[in-house]
Design an enzyme around this catalytic site. Structure first.
Site, mmCIF file in Angstrom:
data_model
loop_
_atom_site.group_PDB
_atom_site.id
_atom_site.type_symbol
_atom_site.label_atom_id
_atom_site.label_comp_id
_atom_site.label_asym_id
_atom_site.label_seq_id
_atom_site.Cartn_x
_atom_site.Cartn_y
_atom_site.Cartn_z
ATOM 1 N N GLU A 285 0.899 -1.212 -0.135
ATOM 2 C CA GLU A 285 0.024 -0.110 -0.122
ATOM 3 C C GLU A 285 0.947 1.182 0.060
ATOM 4 O O GLU A 285 1.690 1.603 0.815
ATOM 5 C CB GLU A 285 -0.783 0.061 1.384
ATOM 6 C CG GLU A 285 -1.620 -1.205 1.497
ATOM 7 C CD GLU A 285 -2.893 -1.407 0.794
ATOM 8 O OE1 GLU A 285 -2.998 -0.505 -0.031
ATOM 9 O OE2 GLU A 285 -3.446 -2.442 0.775
ATOM 10 N N CYS A 319 -1.301 9.451 3.129
ATOM 11 C CA CYS A 319 -1.249 9.041 1.840
ATOM 12 C C CYS A 319 -2.478 9.817 0.985
ATOM 13 O O CYS A 319 -2.452 9.718 -0.263
ATOM 14 C CB CYS A 319 -1.163 7.725 1.710
ATOM 15 S SG CYS A 319 -2.455 6.919 2.735
HETATM 16 P P1 NAD Z 1 9.049 4.575 3.842
HETATM 17 O O1 NAD Z 1 8.530 3.901 2.743
HETATM 18 O O2 NAD Z 1 9.952 5.156 3.930
HETATM 19 O O3 NAD Z 1 8.932 3.279 5.001
HETATM 20 C C1 NAD Z 1 7.756 2.422 5.252
HETATM 21 C C2 NAD Z 1 8.577 1.157 6.285
HETATM 22 O O4 NAD Z 1 9.345 0.694 5.385
HETATM 23 C C3 NAD Z 1 9.333 1.726 7.354
HETATM 24 O O5 NAD Z 1 9.199 1.036 8.356
HETATM 25 C C4 NAD Z 1 10.669 1.587 6.818
HETATM 26 O O6 NAD Z 1 11.589 1.540 7.862
HETATM 27 C C5 NAD Z 1 10.725 0.424 5.945
HETATM 28 N N1 NAD Z 1 11.617 0.193 5.063
HETATM 29 C C6 NAD Z 1 12.569 1.113 4.643
HETATM 30 N N2 NAD Z 1 13.339 0.537 3.539
HETATM 31 C C7 NAD Z 1 13.043 -0.677 3.470
HETATM 32 C C8 NAD Z 1 13.563 -1.941 2.906
HETATM 33 N N3 NAD Z 1 14.534 -1.422 1.957
HETATM 34 N N4 NAD Z 1 12.959 -2.907 2.846
HETATM 35 C C9 NAD Z 1 11.830 -3.291 3.585
HETATM 36 N N5 NAD Z 1 11.400 -2.023 4.284
HETATM 37 C C10 NAD Z 1 11.884 -0.897 4.568
HETATM 38 O O7 NAD Z 1 7.543 5.338 4.299
HETATM 39 P P2 NAD Z 1 7.148 6.399 5.457
HETATM 40 O O8 NAD Z 1 7.935 7.480 5.122
HETATM 41 O O9 NAD Z 1 7.414 5.666 6.702
HETATM 42 O O10 NAD Z 1 5.755 6.451 5.183
HETATM 43 C C11 NAD Z 1 5.110 7.701 4.457
HETATM 44 C C12 NAD Z 1 4.901 6.858 3.234
HETATM 45 O O11 NAD Z 1 3.938 5.906 3.408
HETATM 46 C C13 NAD Z 1 4.100 7.940 2.002
HETATM 47 O O12 NAD Z 1 4.711 7.410 0.943
HETATM 48 C C14 NAD Z 1 2.522 7.523 2.376
HETATM 49 O O13 NAD Z 1 1.790 7.951 1.071
HETATM 50 C C15 NAD Z 1 2.642 5.889 2.357
HETATM 51 N N6 NAD Z 1 1.416 5.488 2.975
HETATM 52 C C16 NAD Z 1 0.461 4.842 2.092
HETATM 53 C C17 NAD Z 1 -0.517 4.366 2.876
HETATM 54 C C18 NAD Z 1 -1.483 3.659 2.049
HETATM 55 O O14 NAD Z 1 -2.705 3.013 2.607
HETATM 56 N N7 NAD Z 1 -1.480 3.496 0.787
HETATM 57 C C19 NAD Z 1 -0.955 4.630 4.086
HETATM 58 C C20 NAD Z 1 0.117 5.362 4.992
HETATM 59 C C21 NAD Z 1 1.147 5.668 4.294
#
Ligand code: NAD
Length: 524
Positions: A285, A319
């Site tokens: 997501e 998001c």
């Molecule tokens: P992010 O992608 O930076 O991190 C998300 C998670 O992934 C964190 O726990 C992070 O530590 C982990 N992560 C980072 N690198 C990784 C890797 N290589 N392998 C596996 N995991 C890894 O996102 P963020 O800054 O925490 O959150 C904001 C983002 O989330 C925005 O893009 C927002 O739109 C999105 N979001 C989407 C939804 C939805 O339902 N579609 C809901 C909330 C947030």
């Protein structure tokens, strides 16, 4: 508040004496606990962990909210091994028992809602309505999924027969160890919900919160444990994306994953790499670049309020945040002037105060991103910035990440600020000449999460529903042009680069994503 008395994301305030009193007590209790250490929860035991993650308060970055033990590679190996070992017994348990455990967890979340909301305000800077809304949503997500499991009767179906002696059954069964990786913006809802979905369907779980909000995961894990989740069935691994996130994705014994976060991590680093020897379920997501379309027949006051709440609510850290507006030329001047006034009227302040609409942006990274985007907008032309575009460092805001909600207009159509997800309180308005023009521009993005239309023309509403490429769409929603979905009310998920399954969370089809079908035939 809605008719159920619950604070949700469409509540305009939580201004109620009983809520104020409960918040007062919870905030005082949390203050007394600030800065304490929290252990790792791995394989049914607590451990000191491999590193310490300091979770700080974005309203005053000098304040440590919690010191949370972070996982290393050995913790990860132990957590996955324990989840694998626990899988046969957990998946064999009658589904009714798993439902009862998750329903108990939902009840505990409800009982602790003010305490958890107060922690969320300190850890992430949400205002009271948003924090309480998220905790209520978390409880509702857990309860909704439990209800789905019950109404599907455990997903066992008697099928037709080709011969009178056959007995044919379709059974949906779990996959095994499920990894849950969450972002920082809804740290309770977006960790708790996939954990619940995976557990209810008989999978075992290893979860990883964002390093920006590790405490939320500790609190949730303790709640699931208190509700009766047995040792090994759920482990929680705060830690970096590189070590823990990537380690989970690469682990051969992880059978499925739910990731919520950015497109870059979700698609490029995870979805493209997760399956190796055979396909594995990969729920990602991701982000949005959510448009609102404003047509000449719109009620402009409604449109301005809807965009203001979706673009600036929670500082654009949703998001589903509205980040692009396509307004018809006939009403553009009035709309842009009204939106700029609405942005100027927002006074970012201490999120603990009850009247505050937005607090600080949640992370140091967001604070830096905001300043970078404002500089880009200024470089694009002096008339582009119509409101905001400044950080706030006066008085009590001196040590926090406070910024002004910002309205941009007339960016060149191919400008990166119109293309990339910003995730801070900046909205860009573009003028269009027709609904066709607005829809083409709105769909011209890799994302497809949410969208909104303001129009009183039934034909335009039909055309919008038919042609907009997004998983969650709203018409004439003053409470949030593109934001504010609720489980069981507006299932939430994205198309295109916003999501992988085509099935939304908090909806009728969510649990199916965690199950695989086995068709069983017994012949006499
Ligand atoms: P992010 O992608 O930076 O991190 C998300 C998670 O992934 C964190 O726990 C992070 O530590 C982990 N992560 C980072 N690198 C990784 C890797 N290589 N392998 C596996 N995991 C890894 O996102 P963020 O800054 O925490 O959150 C904001 C983002 O989330 C925005 O893009 C927002 O739109 C999105 N979001 C989407 C939804 C939805 O339902 N579609 C809901 C909330 C947030």
């Amino acid at each position: 508040m809605n008719p159920t008395g619950k604070v949700t994301y469409i509540s305009l305030s939580a201004d109620d004496p009983a809520i104020d009193a409960a918040f007062g007590t919870a905030i005082a209790a949390v203050r007394a606990e600030l800065g304490k250490s929290h252990a790792l929860h791995v394989a049914g035991e607590t451990r000191p962990g491999h590193v310490v993650i300091d979770s700080s308060n974005p309203a005053d970055a000098r304040q440590v909210v919690a010191r949370v033990a972070g996982a290393g590679e050995a913790d990860l190996r132990d957590a996955v091994a324990a989840a694998r070992a626990a899988f046969p017994a957990w998946s064999a348990r009658p589904w009714q028992e798993r439902v009862a455990i998750v329903e108990r967890a939902a009840e505990i979340v409800r009982q602790k809602k003010f305490e958890l909301s107060a922690w969320l305000i300190f850890e992430m800077g949400k205002n009271r309505v948003e924090a309480l809304g998220e905790i209520e949503e978390t409880a509702d997500l857990l309860a909704y999924y439990a209800g789905q499991m019950r109404s599907a009767d455990g997903y066992v179906l008697q099928m037709d027969r080709l011969a009178p002696t056959d007995q044919n059954t379709s059974v949906l069964r779990p996959y095994g160890v499920w990894a849950v990786i969450a972002p920082w913006n809804f740290p309770y809802a977006l960790l708790g919900a996939p954990i619940a979905a995976a557990l209810l369907t008989g999978n075992t779980v290893v979860c990883k919160p964002s390093s920006e909000t590790p405490l939320s995961a500790v609190k949730l894990t303790e709640i699931f444990e208190a509700a009766g989740v047995p040792p090994g069935v759920l482990s929680c691994l705060p830690g970096s994306g590189r070590v823990v996130g990537d380690g989970l994705i690469a682990h051969p014994d992880v059978a499925g994953v739910t990731f919520t976060g950015s497109y870059d991590v979700g698609f490029n680093q995870l979805y493209r790499r997760f399956a190796r020897d055979f396909p594995k379920p990969c729920i990602v997501e991701m982000g949005g670049k959510n448009p609102a379309l404003v047509m000449p027949s719109a009620d402009l006051a409604q449109a301005i309020q809807g965009v203001q709440r979706s673009a600036f609510g929670m500082n654009g850290h949703k998001c589903s945040a509205c980040s692009r507006v396509f307004v018809h030329r006939a009403v553009a001047d009035e709309f842009i002037a009204g939106l700029a006034r609405a942005a100027d009227a927002v006074a970012p302040g201490d999120p603990l105060d009850k009247g505050v609409f937005v607090g600080p942006v949640a992370t140091r990274q967001s604070y830096e991103d905001y300043q970078r985007y404002v500089a880009l907008a200024r470089t694009a032309g002096a008339s582009v910035v119509r409101a905001g575009a400044a950080v706030l460092t006066d008085g009590a805001r001196a040590h926090g990440y406070f910024v002004r909600p910002t309205v941009l207009a007339d960016l060149p159509p191919d400008h990166p600020l119109l293309r990339d997800e910003l995730f801070v309180p900046i909205v860009a308005v573009q003028v269009v000449d027709s609904l066709d023009h607005a829809l083409a521009a709105a769909n011209d993005t890799k994302f497809g999460l949410t969208a909104g239309l303001f129009s009183r023309e039934p034909k335009e509403i039909d055309t919008f529903f038919e042609r907009i490429e997004a998983g969650v769409v709203y018409v004439n929603r003053a409470a949030g042009a593109t934001t504010g979905a609720w489980p069981g009310v507006q299932p939430f998920g994205g198309w295109k680069g916003s999501g992988s399954t085509g099935k939304n969370i908090g909806g009728h089809y969510t649990l199916l994503c965690y199950l695989r079908e086995q068709s069983r035939t017994v012949c006499q």
